[in-house]
Design a protein around this motif. Structure first.
Motif, PDB file in Angstrom:
ATOM      1  N   VAL A   1       0.842  -1.269   0.003  1.00  0.00           N
ATOM      2  CA  VAL A   1       0.098   0.091  -0.025  1.00  0.00           C
ATOM      3  C   VAL A   1       0.884   1.079   0.011  1.00  0.00           C
ATOM      4  CG1 VAL A   1      -1.929   1.379   1.102  1.00  0.00           C
ATOM      5  CG2 VAL A   1      -1.602  -1.260   1.472  1.00  0.00           C
ATOM      6  N   LEU A   2       0.529   2.281  -0.843  1.00  0.00           N
ATOM      7  CA  LEU A   2       0.979   3.368  -0.739  1.00  0.00           C
ATOM      8  C   LEU A   2       0.267   4.382   0.027  1.00  0.00           C
ATOM      9  CD1 LEU A   2       2.958   5.413  -3.340  1.00  0.00           C
ATOM     10  CD2 LEU A   2       1.960   6.675  -1.770  1.00  0.00           C
ATOM     11  N   LEU A   3       0.629   4.770   1.262  1.00  0.00           N
ATOM     12  CA  LEU A   3      -0.365   5.513   2.187  1.00  0.00           C
ATOM     13  C   LEU A   3      -0.336   7.147   1.685  1.00  0.00           C
ATOM     14  CD1 LEU A   3      -0.171   3.811   5.527  1.00  0.00           C
ATOM     15  CD2 LEU A   3      -2.071   3.560   4.207  1.00  0.00           C
ATOM     16  N   LEU A   4      -1.295   7.732   1.375  1.00  0.00           N
ATOM     17  CA  LEU A   4      -1.408   8.982   1.149  1.00  0.00           C
ATOM     18  C   LEU A   4      -2.104   9.679   2.364  1.00  0.00           C
ATOM     19  CD1 LEU A   4      -2.362   8.253  -2.530  1.00  0.00           C
ATOM     20  CD2 LEU A   4      -0.195   9.115  -1.937  1.00  0.00           C
ATOM     21  N   PRO A   5      -2.012  11.286   2.160  1.00  0.00           N
ATOM     22  CA  PRO A   5      -2.975  11.886   3.132  1.00  0.00           C
ATOM     23  C   PRO A   5      -4.372  11.593   3.023  1.00  0.00           C
ATOM     24  CG  PRO A   5      -1.301  13.458   1.900  1.00  0.00           C
ATOM     25  CD  PRO A   5      -1.602  11.884   1.149  1.00  0.00           C
ATOM     26  N   VAL A   6      -5.119  11.705   4.107  1.00  0.00           N
ATOM     27  CA  VAL A   6      -6.403  11.648   4.360  1.00  0.00           C
ATOM     28  C   VAL A   6      -7.152  12.980   3.711  1.00  0.00           C
ATOM     29  CG1 VAL A   6      -8.412  11.330   5.837  1.00  0.00           C
ATOM     30  CG2 VAL A   6      -6.208  10.152   6.275  1.00  0.00           C
ATOM     31  N   LEU A   7      -7.640  12.587   2.411  1.00  0.00           N
ATOM     32  CA  LEU A   7      -8.416  13.520   1.844  1.00  0.00           C
ATOM     33  C   LEU A   7      -9.777  13.430   1.405  1.00  0.00           C
ATOM     34  CD1 LEU A   7      -5.376  14.717  -0.658  1.00  0.00           C
ATOM     35  CD2 LEU A   7      -6.210  16.234   1.380  1.00  0.00           C
ATOM     36  N   GLY A   8     -10.657  14.081   1.022  1.00  0.00           N
ATOM     37  CA  GLY A   8     -11.914  13.849   0.355  1.00  0.00           C
ATOM     38  C   GLY A   8     -11.677  13.447  -1.254  1.00  0.00           C
ATOM     39  N   GLU A   9     -12.741  12.991  -1.862  1.00  0.00           N
ATOM     40  CA  GLU A   9     -12.492  12.299  -3.136  1.00  0.00           C
ATOM     41  C   GLU A   9     -11.830  13.378  -4.182  1.00  0.00           C
ATOM     42  OE1 GLU A   9     -16.076   8.968  -4.123  1.00  0.00           O
ATOM     43  OE2 GLU A   9     -16.704  10.981  -3.606  1.00  0.00           O
ATOM     44  N   ALA A  10     -12.387  14.674  -4.034  1.00  0.00           N
ATOM     45  CA  ALA A  10     -12.114  15.632  -5.201  1.00  0.00           C
ATOM     46  C   ALA A  10     -10.525  15.640  -5.205  1.00  0.00           C
ATOM     47  CB  ALA A  10     -12.734  17.057  -4.959  1.00  0.00           C
ATOM     48  N   ALA A  11      -9.895  16.136  -3.945  1.00  0.00           N
ATOM     49  CA  ALA A  11      -8.335  16.078  -3.775  1.00  0.00           C
ATOM     50  C   ALA A  11      -7.676  14.870  -4.000  1.00  0.00           C
ATOM     51  CB  ALA A  11      -8.012  16.939  -2.458  1.00  0.00           C
ATOM     52  N   ALA A  12      -8.074  13.845  -3.478  1.00  0.00           N
ATOM     53  CA  ALA A  12      -7.386  12.580  -3.394  1.00  0.00           C
ATOM     54  C   ALA A  12      -7.369  11.974  -4.602  1.00  0.00           C
ATOM     55  CB  ALA A  12      -8.255  11.603  -2.544  1.00  0.00           C
ATOM     56  N   SER A  13      -8.280  12.137  -5.653  1.00  0.00           N
ATOM     57  CA  SER A  13      -8.267  11.504  -6.898  1.00  0.00           C
ATOM     58  C   SER A  13      -7.147  12.249  -7.773  1.00  0.00           C
ATOM     59  CB  SER A  13      -9.621  11.821  -7.633  1.00  0.00           C
ATOM     60  OG  SER A  13     -10.074  13.064  -7.779  1.00  0.00           O
ATOM     61  N   ILE A  14      -7.046  13.629  -7.466  1.00  0.00           N
ATOM     62  CA  ILE A  14      -6.090  14.502  -8.541  1.00  0.00           C
ATOM     63  C   ILE A  14      -4.628  14.083  -7.888  1.00  0.00           C
ATOM     64  CG2 ILE A  14      -5.336  16.727  -8.997  1.00  0.00           C
ATOM     65  CD1 ILE A  14      -8.007  15.909 -10.238  1.00  0.00           C
ATOM     66  N   LEU A  15      -4.481  13.905  -6.548  1.00  0.00           N
ATOM     67  CA  LEU A  15      -3.188  13.485  -6.030  1.00  0.00           C
ATOM     68  C   LEU A  15      -2.910  11.966  -6.595  1.00  0.00           C
ATOM     69  CD1 LEU A  15      -0.959  14.006  -4.286  1.00  0.00           C
ATOM     70  CD2 LEU A  15      -2.113  13.120  -2.316  1.00  0.00           C
ATOM     71  N   GLN A  16      -3.691  11.021  -6.700  1.00  0.00           N
ATOM     72  CA  GLN A  16      -3.556   9.937  -7.081  1.00  0.00           C
ATOM     73  C   GLN A  16      -3.170   9.648  -8.477  1.00  0.00           C
ATOM     74  OE1 GLN A  16      -5.924   6.634  -5.897  1.00  0.00           O
ATOM     75  NE2 GLN A  16      -6.349   7.205  -3.714  1.00  0.00           N
ATOM     76  N   LEU A  17      -3.684  10.567  -9.377  1.00  0.00           N
ATOM     77  CA  LEU A  17      -3.373  10.691 -10.726  1.00  0.00           C
ATOM     78  C   LEU A  17      -1.823  11.194 -10.887  1.00  0.00           C
ATOM     79  CD1 LEU A  17      -4.132  10.459 -13.694  1.00  0.00           C
ATOM     80  CD2 LEU A  17      -4.983  13.074 -13.541  1.00  0.00           C
ATOM     81  N   ALA A  18      -1.343  12.036 -10.063  1.00  0.00           N
ATOM     82  CA  ALA A  18       0.054  12.166 -10.077  1.00  0.00           C
ATOM     83  C   ALA A  18       0.810  11.179  -9.569  1.00  0.00           C
ATOM     84  CB  ALA A  18       0.334  13.352  -9.178  1.00  0.00           C
ATOM     85  N   VAL A  19       0.486  10.274  -8.791  1.00  0.00           N
ATOM     86  CA  VAL A  19       1.268   9.192  -8.343  1.00  0.00           C
ATOM     87  C   VAL A  19       1.235   8.164  -9.403  1.00  0.00           C
ATOM     88  CG1 VAL A  19       1.340   7.474  -6.484  1.00  0.00           C
ATOM     89  CG2 VAL A  19       0.911   9.688  -5.792  1.00  0.00           C
ATOM     90  N   ALA A  20       0.249   8.134 -10.097  1.00  0.00           N
ATOM     91  CA  ALA A  20       0.245   6.865 -11.011  1.00  0.00           C
ATOM     92  C   ALA A  20       1.250   7.167 -12.305  1.00  0.00           C
ATOM     93  CB  ALA A  20      -1.218   7.055 -11.735  1.00  0.00           C
ATOM     94  N   GLY A  21       1.605   8.618 -12.540  1.00  0.00           N
ATOM     95  CA  GLY A  21       2.745   8.916 -13.246  1.00  0.00           C
ATOM     96  C   GLY A  21       3.754   8.587 -12.747  1.00  0.00           C
ATOM     97  N   ALA A  22       4.234   8.904 -11.615  1.00  0.00           N
ATOM     98  CA  ALA A  22       5.446   8.304 -10.908  1.00  0.00           C
ATOM     99  C   ALA A  22       5.658   6.823 -10.875  1.00  0.00           C
ATOM    100  CB  ALA A  22       5.449   8.781  -9.482  1.00  0.00           C
ATOM    101  N   LEU A  23       4.451   6.015 -11.045  1.00  0.00           N
ATOM    102  CA  LEU A  23       4.696   4.667 -11.020  1.00  0.00           C
ATOM    103  C   LEU A  23       5.000   3.957 -12.237  1.00  0.00           C
ATOM    104  CD1 LEU A  23       1.349   3.419  -8.854  1.00  0.00           C
ATOM    105  CD2 LEU A  23       3.933   2.986  -8.377  1.00  0.00           C
ATOM    106  N   ALA A  24       4.295   4.819 -13.225  1.00  0.00           N
ATOM    107  CA  ALA A  24       4.572   4.400 -14.739  1.00  0.00           C
ATOM    108  C   ALA A  24       5.843   4.661 -15.233  1.00  0.00           C
ATOM    109  CB  ALA A  24       3.393   5.047 -15.569  1.00  0.00           C
ATOM    110  N   TRP A  25       6.289   5.573 -15.142  1.00  0.00           N
ATOM    111  CA  TRP A  25       7.686   6.166 -15.834  1.00  0.00           C
ATOM    112  C   TRP A  25       8.796   5.201 -15.419  1.00  0.00           C
ATOM    113  CZ3 TRP A  25      12.194   8.276 -14.805  1.00  0.00           C
ATOM    114  CH2 TRP A  25      13.232   8.237 -15.926  1.00  0.00           C
ATOM    115  N   PRO A  26       9.170   5.064 -14.142  1.00  0.00           N
ATOM    116  CA  PRO A  26      10.340   4.364 -14.000  1.00  0.00           C
ATOM    117  C   PRO A  26      10.291   3.006 -14.262  1.00  0.00           C
ATOM    118  CG  PRO A  26       9.680   5.800 -12.115  1.00  0.00           C
ATOM    119  CD  PRO A  26       8.597   5.741 -12.998  1.00  0.00           C
ATOM    120  N   ALA A  27       9.085   2.069 -14.102  1.00  0.00           N
ATOM    121  CA  ALA A  27       8.789   0.833 -14.665  1.00  0.00           C
ATOM    122  C   ALA A  27       9.091   0.827 -16.028  1.00  0.00           C
ATOM    123  CB  ALA A  27       7.561   0.561 -14.053  1.00  0.00           C
TER     124      ALA A  27
END
Length: 336
Positions: free
Chosen positions: A300-326
């Protein structure tokens, strides 16, 4: 590329600095009672889904998402006067959509869009436009996607503040959104160990299912596309509300996106539990309060406790960090 991913906090900061332009746009637009059509190309359609969820949940305005080709074929002739159509670039059906703008004006409907970033042939014919952050066109595809999704959420937040009575939930969502640049910078710079563990799991996979529901389904669509493009691994998105997890092969991985304040959290947790019980390897992005999803996950990558609006945007940024090095490791690996 990591420098490009590092531009995401700057993109979010630049968006927040356009508050005055967003307020002017909201006040100049007659919103009516809906429905609002949010139209996009294959590239921008996930952001259309984000826009629909944001306008319905924050502003209370009924909305529906359409791909350009479907909108032109099925929806255009059915539009009523004063209907609002919001087109998110990049525009692929340029000739058809410019013609649609003329047809909309003849019917008394209105075309809205975004300007900045990629070239938008509708900018000169639209009845109104909100600005994308400057420099988006020079950033990575992940940064551009973050700009589109975040702009739709921010527009809905600003519209709700101006047009609706004060509401505590909306005020809290806006406060969290304003902290996103700081949260994104902290997460991308301080989560290296957790990111490395998830990347190693992805690098060993032959197939990846990215699962999300509600506000996280658009993120799952973007993440699956970025992973497949960067790594060559088959990656598909799945809506937890519409499908049960299929049995993952031993070499497959499921990445589940959610947060403890997700409105479809129970469906997400059931999906992840079923995937885990069937022998699948579940990885997740969520926060520490989402105990059910954490218990079903190998990592699990634990992120800050946020509502859906902010959490979904933050996870989109993290998805990019996951994709490129792999993707870089996979592409550089010597042939067998």
């Amino acid at each position: 590329m990591m420098n490009q991913l590092g531009s995401i906090p700057r993109v979010l900061t630049a968006l927040l600095q356009k508050e005055r332009e967003f307020c002017t746009f909201v006040r100049a637009t007659h919103w009516g009672d809906g429905p609002l059509y949010v139209v996009g190309s294959k590239a921008s359609f996930p952001a259309c889904l984000t826009g629909v969820a944001a306008f319905e949940s924050l502003l209370g305005l009924p909305a529906m998402a359409r791909v350009e080709a479907d909108f032109l074929a099925y929806s255009l002739d059915a539009l009523r006067p004063r209907t609002l159509v919001f087109v998110i670039p990049p525009v692929e059906e340029a000739e058809g959509m410019v013609g649609a703008a003329r047809a909309l004006r003849a019917k008394g409907a209105r075309l809205l869009t975004m300007v900045g970033g990629v070239e938008n042939p509708l900018a000169s014919v639209a009845d109104g436009a909100v600005p994308l952050p400057e420099g988006t066109e020079t950033q990575s595809s992940v940064s551009s996607a973050v700009a589109r999704h975040a702009s739709m959420v921010y527009l809905a937040l600003v519209a709700a503040r101006i047009l609706n009575p004060p509401q505590e939930e909306r005020r809290r969502a806006e406060e969290e959104f304003e902290k996103l640049p700081e949260e994104a910078e902290r997460t991308l710079s301080q989560s290296s160990d957790a990111l490395r563990v998830l990347r190693e799991e992805i690098e060993n996979a032959r197939r990846v299912v990215v699962a999300g529901g509600g506000r996280f389904l658009p993120v799952a669509l973007e993440a699956a596309r970025e992973l497949e493009k960067a790594t060559g691994i088959e990656a598909v998105a799945q809506d937890v509300a519409r499908a049960s997890p299929r049995g993952l092969p031993a070499e497959g991985r499921a990445i589940v996106l959610s947060c403890s304040r997700c409105r479809v959290r129970e469906q997400v947790q059931r999906w992840a539990a079923q995937a885990s019980k069937s022998g699948g390897v579940v990885l997740s992005l969520t926060d520490a309060a989402d105990r059910g999803l954490r218990e079903s996950s190998r990592a699990v990558l634990l992120l800050p406790v946020l509502g859906e609006a902010a959490a979904s945007i933050l996870q989109l940024a993290v998805a990019g960090a996951l994709a490129w090095p792999a993707g870089r490791k996979r592409l550089k690996a010597p042939p067998k």
